[in-house]
Design a protein around this motif. Sequence first.
Motif, PDB file in Angstrom:
ATOM      1  N   ASP A  11       0.829  -1.204   0.000  1.00  0.00           N
ATOM      2  CA  ASP A  11       0.000   0.000   0.000  1.00  0.00           C
ATOM      3  C   ASP A  11       0.861   1.251   0.000  1.00  0.00           C
ATOM      4  O   ASP A  11       0.427   2.328   0.364  1.00  0.00           O
ATOM      5  CB  ASP A  11      -0.955  -0.002   1.199  1.00  0.00           C
ATOM      6  CG  ASP A  11      -0.226   0.072   2.530  1.00  0.00           C
ATOM      7  OD1 ASP A  11       1.009  -0.107   2.531  1.00  0.00           O
ATOM      8  OD2 ASP A  11      -0.877   0.298   3.557  1.00  0.00           O
ATOM      9  N   SER A  93      -4.130   6.197   8.943  1.00  0.00           N
ATOM     10  CA  SER A  93      -5.403   5.861   8.321  1.00  0.00           C
ATOM     11  C   SER A  93      -6.415   5.447   9.386  1.00  0.00           C
ATOM     12  O   SER A  93      -7.610   5.771   9.288  1.00  0.00           O
ATOM     13  CB  SER A  93      -5.200   4.722   7.308  1.00  0.00           C
ATOM     14  OG  SER A  93      -6.427   4.299   6.768  1.00  0.00           O
ATOM     15  N   THR A  97     -10.148   7.255  10.319  1.00  0.00           N
ATOM     16  CA  THR A  97     -11.435   6.599  10.552  1.00  0.00           C
ATOM     17  C   THR A  97     -12.058   7.093  11.847  1.00  0.00           C
ATOM     18  O   THR A  97     -13.266   7.379  11.908  1.00  0.00           O
ATOM     19  CB  THR A  97     -11.254   5.071  10.607  1.00  0.00           C
ATOM     20  OG1 THR A  97     -10.754   4.610   9.351  1.00  0.00           O
ATOM     21  CG2 THR A  97     -12.572   4.370  10.903  1.00  0.00           C
ATOM     22  N   VAL A 124      -9.161   5.541   1.012  1.00  0.00           N
ATOM     23  CA  VAL A 124      -9.961   4.357   0.679  1.00  0.00           C
ATOM     24  C   VAL A 124      -9.972   3.380   1.846  1.00  0.00           C
ATOM     25  O   VAL A 124     -11.025   2.861   2.255  1.00  0.00           O
ATOM     26  CB  VAL A 124      -9.427   3.685  -0.604  1.00  0.00           C
ATOM     27  CG1 VAL A 124     -10.007   2.283  -0.772  1.00  0.00           C
ATOM     28  CG2 VAL A 124      -9.755   4.535  -1.822  1.00  0.00           C
ATOM     29  N   LYS A 125      -8.819   3.107   2.424  1.00  0.00           N
ATOM     30  CA  LYS A 125      -8.738   2.190   3.567  1.00  0.00           C
ATOM     31  C   LYS A 125      -9.555   2.709   4.739  1.00  0.00           C
ATOM     32  O   LYS A 125     -10.278   1.955   5.401  1.00  0.00           O
ATOM     33  CB  LYS A 125      -7.281   2.007   3.990  1.00  0.00           C
ATOM     34  CG  LYS A 125      -6.491   1.052   3.117  1.00  0.00           C
ATOM     35  CD  LYS A 125      -5.188   0.699   3.807  1.00  0.00           C
ATOM     36  CE  LYS A 125      -4.547  -0.513   3.158  1.00  0.00           C
ATOM     37  NZ  LYS A 125      -3.345  -0.959   3.891  1.00  0.00           N
ATOM     38  N   LEU A 127     -12.096   4.810   4.707  1.00  0.00           N
ATOM     39  CA  LEU A 127     -13.527   4.779   4.424  1.00  0.00           C
ATOM     40  C   LEU A 127     -14.074   3.355   4.483  1.00  0.00           C
ATOM     41  O   LEU A 127     -15.168   3.116   5.026  1.00  0.00           O
ATOM     42  CB  LEU A 127     -13.806   5.379   3.045  1.00  0.00           C
ATOM     43  CG  LEU A 127     -13.714   6.901   2.930  1.00  0.00           C
ATOM     44  CD1 LEU A 127     -13.885   7.334   1.478  1.00  0.00           C
ATOM     45  CD2 LEU A 127     -14.757   7.587   3.809  1.00  0.00           C
ATOM     46  N   GLU A 128     -13.346   2.403   3.928  1.00  0.00           N
ATOM     47  CA  GLU A 128     -13.801   1.012   3.974  1.00  0.00           C
ATOM     48  C   GLU A 128     -13.931   0.556   5.423  1.00  0.00           C
ATOM     49  O   GLU A 128     -14.923  -0.095   5.801  1.00  0.00           O
ATOM     50  CB  GLU A 128     -12.838   0.112   3.209  1.00  0.00           C
ATOM     51  CG  GLU A 128     -12.881   0.313   1.695  1.00  0.00           C
ATOM     52  CD  GLU A 128     -11.847  -0.508   0.952  1.00  0.00           C
ATOM     53  OE1 GLU A 128     -12.044  -0.733  -0.253  1.00  0.00           O
ATOM     54  OE2 GLU A 128     -10.841  -0.919   1.580  1.00  0.00           O
ATOM     55  N   ARG A 129     -12.959   0.918   6.231  1.00  0.00           N
ATOM     56  CA  ARG A 129     -12.991   0.552   7.652  1.00  0.00           C
ATOM     57  C   ARG A 129     -14.196   1.207   8.341  1.00  0.00           C
ATOM     58  O   ARG A 129     -14.929   0.562   9.102  1.00  0.00           O
ATOM     59  CB  ARG A 129     -11.691   0.987   8.314  1.00  0.00           C
ATOM     60  CG  ARG A 129     -11.535   0.541   9.758  1.00  0.00           C
ATOM     61  CD  ARG A 129     -10.259   1.086  10.372  1.00  0.00           C
ATOM     62  NE  ARG A 129      -9.075   0.694   9.615  1.00  0.00           N
ATOM     63  CZ  ARG A 129      -8.315   1.541   8.916  1.00  0.00           C
ATOM     64  NH1 ARG A 129      -8.620   2.831   8.870  1.00  0.00           N
ATOM     65  NH2 ARG A 129      -7.267   1.112   8.267  1.00  0.00           N
ATOM     66  N   LYS A 131     -17.047   2.383   7.044  1.00  0.00           N
ATOM     67  CA  LYS A 131     -18.340   1.851   6.606  1.00  0.00           C
ATOM     68  C   LYS A 131     -18.588   0.464   7.198  1.00  0.00           C
ATOM     69  O   LYS A 131     -19.718   0.119   7.557  1.00  0.00           O
ATOM     70  CB  LYS A 131     -18.410   1.840   5.083  1.00  0.00           C
ATOM     71  CG  LYS A 131     -18.554   3.254   4.489  1.00  0.00           C
ATOM     72  CD  LYS A 131     -18.517   3.249   2.976  1.00  0.00           C
ATOM     73  CE  LYS A 131     -18.643   4.658   2.418  1.00  0.00           C
ATOM     74  NZ  LYS A 131     -20.008   5.207   2.520  1.00  0.00           N
ATOM     75  N   ASN A 132     -17.544  -0.331   7.338  1.00  0.00           N
ATOM     76  CA  ASN A 132     -17.691  -1.646   7.965  1.00  0.00           C
ATOM     77  C   ASN A 132     -18.024  -1.527   9.444  1.00  0.00           C
ATOM     78  O   ASN A 132     -18.651  -2.424  10.024  1.00  0.00           O
ATOM     79  CB  ASN A 132     -16.412  -2.466   7.792  1.00  0.00           C
ATOM     80  CG  ASN A 132     -16.224  -2.963   6.372  1.00  0.00           C
ATOM     81  OD1 ASN A 132     -17.180  -3.105   5.625  1.00  0.00           O
ATOM     82  ND2 ASN A 132     -14.980  -3.214   5.982  1.00  0.00           N
ATOM     83  N   LEU A 158     -17.611   4.394  -2.613  1.00  0.00           N
ATOM     84  CA  LEU A 158     -17.283   4.912  -1.283  1.00  0.00           C
ATOM     85  C   LEU A 158     -17.698   6.365  -1.121  1.00  0.00           C
ATOM     86  O   LEU A 158     -17.951   6.824  -0.004  1.00  0.00           O
ATOM     87  CB  LEU A 158     -15.775   4.786  -1.025  1.00  0.00           C
ATOM     88  CG  LEU A 158     -15.226   3.360  -0.949  1.00  0.00           C
ATOM     89  CD1 LEU A 158     -13.698   3.393  -0.889  1.00  0.00           C
ATOM     90  CD2 LEU A 158     -15.795   2.617   0.257  1.00  0.00           C
TER      91      LEU A 158
END
Length: 332
Positions: A11, A93, A97, A124-125, A127-129, A131-132, A158
């Motif tokens: 990454d 990151s 979050t 991106v990481k 946001l994915e975290r 939203k989960n 996203l």
Amino acid sequence: MLRKTGEMRGDKAVRCNLCPRRCGARRDQGELGICRSPWEITAARAALHMWEEPVISGVSGSGTVFFSGCALGCVFCQNQMIASGETARKISSEKLTELFFMLQDKGAHNINLVTGSHYVPQIVKALERAKNQGLTIPVVYNTGSYEKVSVLKMLDGLVDIYLPDLKYKNSELAARYANAPDYFQYASKAIEEMVRQVGNPVLEPVPDKKTDITSGITSDMDADETEGMLMKKGVVVRHLMLPGQLADSKEIIRYLYESFGNRIYISIMNQYTPCNELPGYPELNRKVSEEEYDTLIDYAIELGVEQGFIQEGETAEESFIPAFDYEGIDEV
């Protein structure tokens, strides 16, 4: 899964090519790119913000995260303190979050990512975290539009709302003010991609509306049809009018209307403020005149633009520039 952008290892960008500059900086090793930023996220503020368009700020505010650094670097930048990278606090990151949830807990209508192009893989990481873990409010991507479509595609699914600028159509202007003669080439394709991703605007009533919206962008061009509404999905394209550049502003409004019609909102802004004397750019050392701005608005109306916002009153003031004092950054 992260999309490759330039040469990547895991990454981390070995040679950063996230933006159209393709500077190839070793940001993962501390080298600053043209964006003036290392690979690790840096930011200057995370707080509720009332000065966006009414459909973004609502009554409680937009939950803005102001990232530090910028790959475009316009000479007249209103946020020079952070665009230069001088005001910057490193965050992970994971902490980004946590900031999203802090802003959601404070009642933000959305998460507003301001000038984060050079941190997209990390965003991106985050946001994915988020939203989960239960982030429920919309995500706004706020950008100067000097973007690569391949990078924007990393955000597909996203981001709910895109808030891009369209600064210049004339390549000579873009070269003079941002050293980016290819600005419109990239920005126009970027906005096309944004519209493709999120589609037509979706607005809903502001929940428990108690007060009038206080954004400096106050007037809908079509009889206040957005009053008391919040955007849940869609694109609002901003154009900051510059002094003496009425012709280019007209070209931009025409392009947007003819290309996208009612699939977007157009925000026509008069708040340009010469924060400092700009040697070599005497034409920029004044505000936009009332006559210039009124002429542009009349032109937009004559074209048929209905879905848009204009500014009224004394908006060309430094009061619209927030204090970049790390508010919120140290709260989590």
